[in-house]
Design an enzyme around this catalytic site. Sequence first.
Site, PDB file in Angstrom:
ATOM      1  N   LYS A 188       0.919  -1.497   0.014  1.00 42.98           N
ATOM      2  CA  LYS A 188       0.020  -0.046  -0.132  1.00 42.98           C
ATOM      3  C   LYS A 188       0.898   1.346   0.049  1.00 42.98           C
ATOM      4  O   LYS A 188       1.667   1.375   0.840  1.00 42.98           O
ATOM      5  CB  LYS A 188      -0.986  -0.100   1.252  1.00 42.98           C
ATOM      6  CG  LYS A 188      -2.263   0.650   1.202  1.00 42.98           C
ATOM      7  CD  LYS A 188      -2.968   0.416   2.075  1.00 42.98           C
ATOM      8  CE  LYS A 188      -4.270   1.219   2.237  1.00 42.98           C
ATOM      9  NZ  LYS A 188      -5.141   1.006   3.422  1.00 42.98           N
TER      10      LYS A 188
HETATM   11  O1  G3P Z   1      -7.781   1.996   5.569  1.00 43.16           O
HETATM   12  C1  G3P Z   1      -8.125   3.285   4.808  1.00 43.16           C
HETATM   13  C2  G3P Z   1      -9.407   3.962   5.094  1.00 43.16           C
HETATM   14  O2  G3P Z   1     -10.310   3.081   4.891  1.00 43.16           O
HETATM   15  C3  G3P Z   1      -9.419   4.639   6.453  1.00 43.16           C
HETATM   16  O3  G3P Z   1     -10.899   5.091   6.657  1.00 43.16           O
HETATM   17  O4  G3P Z   1     -12.384   5.585   8.352  1.00 43.16           O
HETATM   18  O5  G3P Z   1      -9.903   6.203   8.927  1.00 43.16           O
HETATM   19  O6  G3P Z   1     -11.395   7.511   7.121  1.00 43.16           O
HETATM   20  P1  G3P Z   1     -11.181   6.086   7.895  1.00 43.16           P
END
Ligand code: G3P
Length: 219
Positions: free
Chosen positions: A83
Amino acid sequence: MKFFIDTADVQEIRAAHALGILDGVTTNPSLVAKTGRPFREVIAEILEICKGPVSVEVVATETEAMLAEAQEISTMGENVVIKLPVTADGLRATKTLSDRGVPVNNTLCFSALQALMSAKAGAAYISPFVGRLDDVAHNGMELIHDIRTIYDNYGYTTEILVASIRHPMHVLESAQIGADVCTIPFGVFDKLIKHPLTDLGLEAFLSDWAQTGESVLSS
Ligand code: G3P
């Protein structure tokens, strides 16, 4: 549509895996930090549970250092996906890794142009963050529409991996648009199958059946 779980919590991954419909896992540095466990130990355990793609993020910000981290992460398992953020350095590293046949998930995508650059660099996945766009009063799902249109216009095979999902509507709309993958937090996973009419209907079926005194099994 593929379902990934967006967590580094192995209990959550085990529970989602037990449903029999888990296709992969995405992690990020914040999610790993949240577990309070050593990085290598957590990733090794995740790779034991999930045989589908498991995204593991680099923390370096310069191309050469990203590539060095990617090299080490790749040795953790055959199903590891590297990633990388969609920065200029990340894009250079994406191109190098993709040319070597290493699958890359480009993360922190907030614009369709970033997604186009990512596809041109050969990323296996692009991760647009819909919830974080909604948080700043931009329509996250419009970005998914735009990326789908652009990828279809040119036949790019980079998979649209919808990330930063906050609720079931994000999953429903992703499926309607034709996104390839949703990476779903455990709390949302749980809500996808719930419907009050299912619970009420089941209660009525069971109470009516109980009146008959019958049994489905013959012995
Ligand atoms: O893994 C990346 C992403 O899904 C993060 O989500 O909830 O931290 O905006 P969030």
